[in-house]
Motif scaffolding. Sequence first.
Motif, short mmCIF file in Angstrom:
data_model
loop_
_atom_site.label_atom_id
_atom_site.label_comp_id
_atom_site.label_asym_id
_atom_site.label_seq_id
_atom_site.Cartn_x
_atom_site.Cartn_y
_atom_site.Cartn_z
N GLY A 42 0.79 -1.23 0.00
CA GLY A 42 0.00 0.00 0.00
C GLY A 42 0.81 1.27 0.00
N PHE A 43 2.10 1.19 -0.31
CA PHE A 43 2.95 2.37 -0.37
C PHE A 43 2.88 2.96 -1.78
CE2 PHE A 43 5.64 0.03 2.97
CZ PHE A 43 4.80 0.45 3.98
N VAL A 44 1.71 3.45 -2.12
CA VAL A 44 1.44 3.85 -3.49
C VAL A 44 2.32 5.01 -3.92
CG1 VAL A 44 -0.35 4.67 -5.08
CG2 VAL A 44 -0.93 3.06 -3.25
N GLY A 45 2.54 5.95 -3.02
CA GLY A 45 3.31 7.13 -3.40
C GLY A 45 4.71 6.81 -3.88
N ARG A 46 5.31 5.74 -3.34
CA ARG A 46 6.69 5.42 -3.70
C ARG A 46 6.78 4.55 -4.94
NH1 ARG A 46 10.35 7.05 0.05
NH2 ARG A 46 11.71 6.80 -1.75
N THR A 47 5.65 4.01 -5.41
CA THR A 47 5.73 3.11 -6.56
C THR A 47 5.82 3.87 -7.87
OG1 THR A 47 3.33 3.00 -6.80
CG2 THR A 47 4.37 1.38 -5.35
N GLU A 48 5.57 5.17 -7.86
CA GLU A 48 5.58 5.91 -9.11
C GLU A 48 6.97 5.95 -9.74
OE1 GLU A 48 4.03 9.67 -8.01
OE2 GLU A 48 2.00 8.93 -7.64
N ARG A 49 8.01 5.77 -8.96
CA ARG A 49 9.36 5.80 -9.52
C ARG A 49 9.67 4.52 -10.30
NH1 ARG A 49 12.88 7.65 -6.63
NH2 ARG A 49 11.60 8.53 -4.99
N PHE A 50 8.87 3.50 -10.15
CA PHE A 50 9.08 2.25 -10.88
C PHE A 50 8.08 2.17 -12.04
CE2 PHE A 50 10.48 1.17 -6.54
CZ PHE A 50 11.78 0.77 -6.82
N ASP A 51 8.56 2.20 -13.27
CA ASP A 51 7.70 2.06 -14.44
C ASP A 51 7.55 0.58 -14.74
OD1 ASP A 51 6.17 2.51 -16.65
OD2 ASP A 51 7.85 2.97 -17.96
N ARG A 52 6.90 -0.16 -13.83
CA ARG A 52 6.79 -1.60 -13.92
C ARG A 52 5.34 -2.03 -13.72
NH1 ARG A 52 11.12 -0.95 -16.44
NH2 ARG A 52 13.08 -0.88 -15.28
N ARG A 53 5.13 -3.34 -13.57
CA ARG A 53 3.80 -3.89 -13.33
C ARG A 53 3.81 -4.70 -12.04
NH1 ARG A 53 0.69 -5.63 -18.92
NH2 ARG A 53 0.45 -3.50 -19.68
N SER A 54 2.62 -4.81 -11.45
CA SER A 54 2.49 -5.54 -10.20
C SER A 54 2.00 -6.96 -10.48
CB SER A 54 1.52 -4.84 -9.26
OG SER A 54 1.25 -5.64 -8.13
N ILE A 55 2.68 -7.91 -9.89
CA ILE A 55 2.29 -9.31 -10.03
C ILE A 55 0.93 -9.57 -9.39
CG2 ILE A 55 2.91 -11.63 -9.17
CD1 ILE A 55 5.82 -10.91 -9.73
N PHE A 56 0.51 -8.71 -8.46
CA PHE A 56 -0.76 -8.90 -7.77
C PHE A 56 -1.94 -8.30 -8.55
CE2 PHE A 56 2.42 -8.94 -4.34
CZ PHE A 56 2.13 -10.17 -3.79
N ARG A 57 -1.71 -7.94 -9.82
CA ARG A 57 -2.78 -7.33 -10.62
C ARG A 57 -2.91 -8.02 -11.97
NH1 ARG A 57 -4.44 -2.12 -8.87
NH2 ARG A 57 -3.32 -1.49 -6.97
N ARG A 58 -4.13 -8.00 -12.51
CA ARG A 58 -4.41 -8.48 -13.86
C ARG A 58 -4.35 -7.28 -14.80
NH1 ARG A 58 -8.66 -10.31 -10.69
NH2 ARG A 58 -8.72 -12.54 -10.23
N TYR A 59 -3.78 -7.49 -15.99
CA TYR A 59 -3.66 -6.43 -16.98
C TYR A 59 -4.29 -6.89 -18.29
CZ TYR A 59 -0.33 -4.39 -13.71
OH TYR A 59 0.27 -3.86 -12.59
N ALA A 60 -4.95 -5.95 -18.95
CA ALA A 60 -5.65 -6.29 -20.19
C ALA A 60 -4.75 -6.12 -21.42
CB ALA A 60 -6.89 -5.40 -20.35
N THR A 61 -3.66 -5.39 -21.29
CA THR A 61 -2.79 -5.12 -22.44
C THR A 61 -1.48 -5.88 -22.32
OG1 THR A 61 -1.83 -3.18 -21.34
CG2 THR A 61 -3.76 -2.81 -22.73
N GLU A 62 -0.80 -6.01 -23.44
CA GLU A 62 0.51 -6.64 -23.47
C GLU A 62 1.56 -5.68 -22.90
OE1 GLU A 62 1.09 -9.67 -24.39
OE2 GLU A 62 -0.46 -10.29 -25.80
N ARG A 63 2.73 -6.21 -22.61
CA ARG A 63 3.84 -5.36 -22.15
C ARG A 63 5.12 -5.83 -22.81
NH1 ARG A 63 6.14 -6.99 -17.05
NH2 ARG A 63 7.23 -4.99 -17.09
#
Length: 658
Positions: free
Chosen positions: A401-422
């Motif tokens: 839940g440390f959302v503010g600090r995640t902005e520096r990482f241009d990555r994806r979270s394994i705990f989420r589903r994504y609809a687009t390719e990467r």
Amino acid sequence: MKPAIAVRKDQLRSPKAGLLLFCAAFILFVALFIRGRFVLAAAMDTFSTFNDLRFAMQEEFLRGSLQVSFPWYTIALLLGSAFYLAAMSRIDKRGPIRPRYLLIGAAACLFGAHLLTSGEAGWSSSNTIWLSVTRSIGALIPSSRVAPWAERPRPAASEAGEPYFRKAADSRRNVLFVVLEGIPGVYLGQVQEWTGVKYPIEMPALSRIAERAVVIPNFVNHNRQTIRGLYSLLSGDYCRLSLATPKIYEYMQIDPASRRPCLPEILAQKGYTTAYLQAAEFIGELDRGPNPWFVTLLTVGTHHPGAVPEQFAARFGSRKEAAAAYLDQALADFMERLEGQGILMNTLVLLTSDESHGVTGQPYGRFWGLAVLRAPEAFGAINPGVFGLIDIPYSILDYLGFVGRTERFDRRSIFRRYATERAILFESYFSERKGVVQQLLDGGRVEILSSSNGELYSRDYSRETLSGEEGRRLSRQLARLQAAADSSLFDSRRKDRLYVLLENDDFALGRKQSRVLSTGQYLEIPRGTMATVELHAAVEPAGGSGEAPERDCLHLILLMMREGEKMPLPELRLPVLKEGQSLELSFSFHATEPMTRIWAFLQAEAVHPFRGVLLKVERLSVETRKRKAGHPFQINRLIVKSDHQVPVRLENMSSDSP
């Protein structure tokens, strides 16, 4: 009785006989080398080079490698050697030369090579000779076909994603990384079922743990070597994709106040206690403390040739399989102990690997990674997206839940589903659509690998090599992407660099113990620079400081090596240090050409006859500065200090030739 094959002495000096004997000896040498390459390929899914011959006399390497493998090829090699020796033993002063034994021996070796399989992309389904011929011919045929993936727009760079579950409100979770050295994801039963890739090695205990976890079948490690994998795991940045200087050395050059914080530092700022361990006993003590904790635990028993008891290894077909089974058993005991202590009720556990030892039959099995995330709230789930070690820090911060600090990482979270390719990079490979991977080859060529199941990994792949103008265009595109990833910290063309290898490190040595303190592998020395090596170290008694007796107690050895061989520099004979003495050393050498794979090898040997010593290394560093000309080698400073002696000083010595 006359010998069946005879040759006169003058015939031994004839061009025909000399060429024949040379060819037979050369074929035997190549046969031995091919066998060695395939022993390594079976263990690590990669091929050796002549630079690896330096390991041939190391006891640990020999103990793990001198085992009967590839029996049919070995039999053919022995037969070839027997016919060759028979031909040589029958050389006599009389009779015409009859080379049939030599030819039979050569044919046996070549036939044995044909029995082997090769190819860095599928060496279990091709053979060495045929693959070399077909690939050489294929490289000469230009292809103008445009790859289908190149015609589509690139996927969106970022997407919020849908979370799999929500962490309980106001809960402070501990975080435990268990890094399983070299274990590929295919050892997991869930991954084999998802991809359809059946593999003889499986870890059932790990699979049981994954039943209550989020599993990533399409997970990559971005390159080989632990130092590179751990960097990506903890920083969220690509490791160096080429086998040049690992980025961690560059990261250490940046001022701590201005460099981007890694995951341990971010969590420490949030009140976490952080630790890096190679033993698990400390975890219970941390859990009794007042703060949440973050621990990275690295296992090393599965490193080739495998730290496995011989009695246990005898139950398996290979040490590789035995090491995986031994680790699986230890992992089951470890997780059961954590659960019994109640630690898992409040701890997020990531089971991953720093690198992959390779997967036979997979074109990029050397980078098939492992990712199993077990959270207290988690249920058994498969995240089908493509992820890599660079996504781990973002995933952990997203979960906590440390959302503010995640902005520096241009990555994806394994705990989420994504609809687009990467898009994702690993070594010389690039993928921006799951199931399609492009590999950058030499000569302006790109190989396109498409999986049969639409996943990143599958049982079968179709291959196409693009060359000609289209191949060159795509090669330039992939090279730019890899160069950008490699230059995320510094421009790779910069001349001025500082590699801090050791800093404020303590090493305790027992009586007459020898220990390697640093290897400083894969450093780069740019052309037209002066490289300066500095070492500051001090010796104290292992039991603590006190009056220093006049007795030798420690010998330091510092070597500069290139490609595994000692560099042609004058030998440095460092004085043996006494208790209470310190050493300051600085020497420089000029690089007239680019130097890669430079090692700064530091070893300490305790020579005190009665007790051990404590060595404090204040600093070991290699610094490069742009300079067009300079002495090939010079000692800038060599000082031994003592509380009871006047410093011994030797400086400004130079040499115009090594």
